[in-house]
Design a protein around this motif. Structure first.
Motif: not given
Length: 809
Positions: A3, A5, A29, A31, A101, A103, A270
């Motif tokens: 994911e 972030l 994540y 990042i 993104y 989150k 989110n």
């Protein structure tokens, strides 16, 4: 697929949240971090140290660029996010970068509040919030002499102290009638003013600024009561405001700050917020500890598979542990008196100590401590647990000062779950476990491993005490008194020993007016070392002033037994030695034999009373594995067997180990000799590392292979073994004479500078010769301690009878 972030803000709260995420699920994540300032994450609390000249920017960096890279984090410095497209889940930066993104975390912090005064836009009016502000003030001090700080809170006083250090005359203007009214009551605030006036600050209290005067540049301030003062520089330190402009433009629900729920979730899906820009249950916190608590909850929430199992953030008890211009201050909770409260007070005007605990409904709800904050962990724990104190005596809640000889560190009585480091939420038990399991030996190592003392540093003395109690090893107290028994620094103690011709520890403590007759586990070993270093021929070692490991000449283990490490010069042994070790291990039921990183054999589980017999039957010399001395010289096989070896590494390693064994040093010393640049003996991370090259030797110094990893610096390149031995001798003696007790060569080299050491040892042949001569005198007194004890029935009785009570654990 990971994911995505995105973190907006590269400050302390946001990066701590990432640290917590990486701790829980490092692979979850991808990042990306956007930061406004052109720096990696740094400790904003330590800005005053930069301003005061005690640190530079690199010293206060918490996470350097390597940290971001090693954790796969994309960092954009000097490039703040200027737009968030919530529908497409995109952020756009000032430099035009677009990043999607899954989150998004707002950690935009806060901005300094600048009073909207006439003249506030003049040249010379400065805030105090970031590194750039520090640089501006430092530059101004080179050209101007009079500064005025508006604001008598913590930030204002820290700015004033820094400006004093920059040789400026400083007025502090404050609207209230005493200092730091948000953290102190009137009594403590008045005591603080008195102390700071002694340091040179001038206070203008009950003053409200009406105008900043001058043409293009500030010339002074005029107040509403008609008075005025001159100023070349004006620093505004009157508070902060949450930085919420981007959040507001992005459609997030805003009050004073970004409104979040118990999981730091904003009004948009989110999107989260943490730190000074977040408002939880109507409160926007401006202190480090609550912000880190928020980061921990947010990390747990976005990493958890079962969100319902995560406990939300419930708010924090507001408390501060500060050192204001050298004065220790602590406050927590509701510390002001009211009709519903009662207070317990201790006020010692002679010692400058004031303590107040506020009680309501049989619970401690607030406290102020000034001058002595040792009780703060215990009081804070009582507040957090809402402990019923109805059955406790008032003396137990706030004990009066014990006599100096009886005073013990508060960590001794703390429970395992009590907090040592409030900023980072680190308990006593966590620190003890880290020390024990990771083999930590310094406050710096504890900081790196657990984060304790990483932020404001107010808990550093407690961490140091806990280290000493756990290991018997004193922590480095750089730029501080040797210990609580005295105000003298290490350097001042050494100077007095030399100048006054002092000869034994109690004489030093008596002449220098120690607060405690017997000293403590910090100062006694240090004094004993310094006495031996200053006059090795006349000094008689005081073994009672050594730690248990050095008295017993073996390392004590967690079950009370000891380990024995016989010396194997250069890591070389033979069948006879190996058979002897095996026979002794069988005879005394030694449960574990282990090869060490220094190429020796460690014999674990020897009973204390058996140590002399084990040494005698081994027939080998002590390997000093317990000592502040040369431990070992690690070698590769070298030219004798290796296809790549260019030099006789084993021969030089053995010669070095025999030359320097049993020389007392400020801390343990390790050496290594590698026969070629392949560096199989790990010479690059030793206190002294030698690397063979074609027809020559390279010498590296100041390496450290522990938690505080440091590569050695190339010191010189020479052709002969004799030159290597001479240069190491001079360097070692300079280190012995000038380092602080328990300061590793790695820290010493960083403190004094490699160029300085080159000037002393390499460039000044006369001084090098003198250093070598003094070292030879010290070496002439070296003896194998195992042999001394084997040959002395008196010493065996004194040191190894079970009934002996140890004074320094």
């Amino acid at each position: 697929m990971r994911e995505k972030l995105v973190l907006i803000g590269n400050g302390m709260a946001g990066i701590r949240t990432l640290e917590e995420i990486l701790k829980r699920d490092p692979e979850r994540y991808a990042i990306t971090v956007f930061g406004e300032e052109p720096h990696p994450n740094y400790n904003r609390i330590m800005l005053s140290s930069v301003l005061q000249g005690d640190a530079n920017v690199n010293d206060i960096v918490l996470n350097d660029y390597d940290w971001y890279e090693s954790n796969g984090i994309t960092l954009h410095t000097g490039d703040p996010v200027v737009k968030v497209d919530e529908s497409k889940q995109l952020v756009i930066s000032e430099q035009g970068r677009t990043c999607s993104y899954d989150k998004l975390i707002f950690a935009t912090g806060s901005n300094p509040f600048m009073l909207p005064l006439p003249g506030a836009d003049k040249e010379g009016v400065i805030a105090f919030r970031n590194i750039k502000d520090c640089e501006t003030m430092i530059e101004a001090s080179r050209h101007y002499k009079k500064a005025v700080v508006i604001g008598g809170g913590l930030l204002g006083l820290e700015a004033a102290r820094g400006l004093l250090n920059l040789n400026m005359e400083v007025d502090v203007v404050h609207i209230a009638d005493y200092l730091m009214e948000r953290q102190l009551d009137e009594q403590a605030g008045s005591m603080l003013r008195e102390e700071l006036e002694k340091q040179g600050m001038n206070f203008l209290l009950n003053k409200q600024t009406e105008q900043i005067t001058g043409d293009t540049r500030v010339k002074g301030l005029r107040f509403k009561d008609g008075t005025s003062t001159k100023a070349d520089v004006v620093v505004m330190a009157v508070g902060i405001r949450p930085n919420v402009e981007l959040a507001k433009e992005s459609g997030l629900e805003i009050n004073r700050a970004i409104i979040v729920d118990d999981y730091m979730q904003t009004s948009k899906k989110n999107i989260y917020a943490v730190g000074e820009c977040a408002e939880h249950r109507g409160i926007a916190y401006g202190l480090v500890a609550p912000l880190y608590e928020q980061g921990k909850v947010l990390a747990e929430h976005i990493c958890a598979e079962d969100k319902a199992a995560v406990s939300g953030y419930q708010g924090s008890i507001v408390y501060t542990q500060l050192k204001v211009s050298g004065v220790d201050v602590f406050s927590a909770g509701k510390f002001q008196d009211s009709k519903e409260t009662k207070a317990i007070r201790v006020h010692d005007e002679f010692e400058g100590i004031y303590k107040k605990v506020v009680v309501q409904d049989n619970k401690v709800i607030g406290a102020v401590l000034f001058g002595d904050t040792g009780d703060s962990p215990r009081i804070l724990d009582m507040m957090k647990k809402e402990q019923d104190i109805s059955e406790m005596s008032k003396v137990a809640i706030l004990p009066t000062e014990q006599s100096a000889g009886e005073k013990e560190s508060p960590v001794l009585l703390m429970a395992e779950d009590e907090t040592i480091c409030g900023c980072n939420g680190v308990s006593k038990g966590e620190i003890v476990a880290a020390i024990t399991n990771q083999g930590l030996t310094s406050v710096e190592e504890i900081k790196q491993c657990t984060n304790a003392s990483r932020s404001c540093g107010g808990c550093k003395p407690l961490v140091a005490d806990l280290l000493a109690l756990t290991t018997g090893e004193q922590a480095d107290t750089s730029k501080e008194p040797m210990c609580g028994c005295t105000d003298y620094t290490h350097e001042e103690v050494v100077a007095n020993i030399r100048e006054l011709g002092l000869s034994y520890p109690r004489e030093v403590m008596n002449v220098l007016h120690w607060r405690t007759e017997e000293g403590c586990s910090k100062c006694r070993p240090a004094i004993n070392y310094y006495l031996g270093m200053v006059d090795p021929l006349k000094n008689k070692d005081d073994h009672t002033s050594r730690f248990i490991n050095e008295r017993a000449h073996g390392n004590i283990q967690n079950d009370g037994t000891f380990s024995v490490v016989p010396r194997m010069y250069g890591g070389v042994t033979n069948p006879a030695q190996l058979r002897q070790i095996a026979d002794v291990a069988d005879k005394y039921n030694i449960p574990l034999l282990k090869v060490t990183g220094g190429q020796r054999i460690d014999m674990f589980g020897v009973e204390k009373e058996d140590l002399p017999k084990v040494w005698e039957e081994l027939g080998m010399r002590s390997g000093s594995a317990y000592a502040k001395a040369l431990r070992t010289v690690k070698t590769c096989v070298g030219e004798q067997f290796c296809r790549f070896g260019t030099q006789d590494s084993i021969g030089l390693g053995i010669e070095l180990e025999k030359k320097f064994e049993y020389i007392n040093t400020p801390h343990k010393v390790k050496m290594a000799v590698s026969a070629c640049p392949r560096n199989c003996a790990e010479s690059g991370i030793k206190d002294f590392g030698v690397v063979g090259v074609e027809g020559a030797w390279e010498l590296y110094v100041g390496g450290n292979g522990g938690v505080d990893l440091r590569a050695g610096d190339l010191f010189c390149k020479v052709k002969t073994k004799e030159e290597i031995i001479e240069i190491i001798s001079a360097f070692l003696q300079y280190y012995r004479e000038n380092a602080r007790y328990l300061e590793r060569t790695s820290h010493f080299v960083e403190r004094v500078g490699l160029d300085h050491m080159k000037k002393v040892v390499l460039d000044d042949s006369k001084r090098r010769k003198e250093l070598v001569e003094r070292l030879e005198v010290a070496l002439s007194t070296g003896k194998d301690p195992w042999k001394e004890i084997i040959e002395s029935e008196e010493k065996r009785k004194e040191l190894f009878e079970k009934k002996q009570v140890e004074s320094l654990v």
